[in-house]
Write a protein that holds these residues in place. Structure first.
Motif, PDB file in Angstrom:
ATOM      1  N   ALA A  28      52.390  53.827  42.599  1.00  0.00           N
ATOM      2  CA  ALA A  28      51.743  52.625  43.128  1.00  0.00           C
ATOM      3  C   ALA A  28      50.297  52.911  43.522  1.00  0.00           C
ATOM      4  O   ALA A  28      49.462  52.000  43.552  1.00  0.00           O
ATOM      5  N   ALA A  29      49.997  54.177  43.820  1.00  0.00           N
ATOM      6  CA  ALA A  29      48.633  54.553  44.204  1.00  0.00           C
ATOM      7  C   ALA A  29      47.660  54.336  43.049  1.00  0.00           C
ATOM      8  O   ALA A  29      46.498  53.992  43.255  1.00  0.00           O
ATOM      9  N   VAL A  30      48.152  54.528  41.825  1.00  0.00           N
ATOM     10  CA  VAL A  30      47.308  54.324  40.638  1.00  0.00           C
ATOM     11  C   VAL A  30      46.936  52.851  40.516  1.00  0.00           C
ATOM     12  O   VAL A  30      45.782  52.498  40.247  1.00  0.00           O
ATOM     13  N   VAL A  31      47.929  51.983  40.730  1.00  0.00           N
ATOM     14  CA  VAL A  31      47.691  50.534  40.661  1.00  0.00           C
ATOM     15  C   VAL A  31      46.689  50.118  41.735  1.00  0.00           C
ATOM     16  O   VAL A  31      45.774  49.332  41.478  1.00  0.00           O
ATOM     17  N   LEU A  32      46.865  50.652  42.947  1.00  0.00           N
ATOM     18  CA  LEU A  32      45.949  50.326  44.036  1.00  0.00           C
ATOM     19  C   LEU A  32      44.519  50.751  43.702  1.00  0.00           C
ATOM     20  O   LEU A  32      43.566  50.002  43.958  1.00  0.00           O
ATOM     21  N   PHE A  33      44.371  51.929  43.116  1.00  0.00           N
ATOM     22  CA  PHE A  33      43.039  52.431  42.771  1.00  0.00           C
ATOM     23  C   PHE A  33      42.354  51.513  41.758  1.00  0.00           C
ATOM     24  O   PHE A  33      41.180  51.168  41.904  1.00  0.00           O
TER      25      PHE A  33
END
Length: 229
Positions: A152-157
């Motif tokens: 999910a961190a990739v999506v947030l970035f």
């Protein structure tokens, strides 16, 4: 962008800690947390939608957004593609967890206004605050769905990075009206995730994700259309 990077690190750290805790939890405790996340998602989604409904300039826009977004998403089979991808990495539950996590992390005032404040004024206060909230949220989510929540961190970035870049190019393009409409549609999507988690009805929430693009496209052109009409 330092605020977004801190936000990403917070989600990864929270996911690792939560994923580690999941390994030592009993099935009974995991099941209880699973139910808790479903209820929490429903409450947060309903609150976001209802709280902003009275401030909406376009009361039926969220209906059109869900209809249009759902039609586009189901045609592209976004939910099915996500399910196939996550089944190879951790199963259907992880897929649902990632959808819920991405919505909670990305569809919020701090996550949207944070990159705008950072781009316009070099102020990362909103993003640092959001990072602390996301750290706790990701830890709880990962204790339910596993360390795969790091994705999910990739999506947030990508989400915050895109807002940052658009703000640098276009200025303060996110109006109060757009924020209101996004919050209503986002609240509906989060509520859908909660319904799916609780097993009340299986909803491919990801199929409705394009609904978030409708307010972004509509709000800038609506004033122009009103002048023409």
């Amino acid at each position: 962008m330092i605020g977004t990077i801190v936000n990403v690190i917070a989600i990864v750290a929270g996911s690792v800690i939560g994923g580690t805790l999941k390994r030592v939890m009993s099935e009974r405790v995991s099941s209880t947390l699973f139910t808790a996340m479903g209820v929490a998602a429903m409450v947060l989604g309903i609150n976001s939608a209802v709280q902003n409904m009275s401030n909406s300039s376009y009361p039926v826009l969220f209906i059109a957004s869900l209809a249009i977004g759902g039609a586009i998403g189901s045609s592209l089979r976004l939910g099915e593609r996500m399910g196939n991808a996550t089944s190879r990495r951790g199963g259907k539950e992880l897929g649902q967890g990632l959808v819920t996590g991405c919505l909670l992390f990305c569809v919020g005032t701090l996550s949207i206004l944070g990159p705008v404040q950072s781009a316009l004024y070099g102020d990362a206060t909103f993003l640092f605050t959001n990072a602390m909230l996301d750290f706790v949220t990701s830890m709880v989510l990962a204790s339910t769905y596993g360390v795969g929540m790091c994705l999910a961190a990739v999506v947030l970035f990508v989400w915050q990075g895109s807002i940052y870049a658009l703000t640098v190019l276009l200025g303060d393009f996110i109006s109060g009206s757009m924020m209101t409409e996004l919050s209503i549609v986002g609240g509906c999507l989060i509520m859908m995730s909660g319904i799916s988690i609780l097993g009340l009805k299986e909803i491919k929430t990801l199929d409705f994700l394009p609904a978030l693009a409708v307010p972004v496209l509509w709000c800038p052109i609506a004033p122009l259309l009103s002048h023409l009409l």
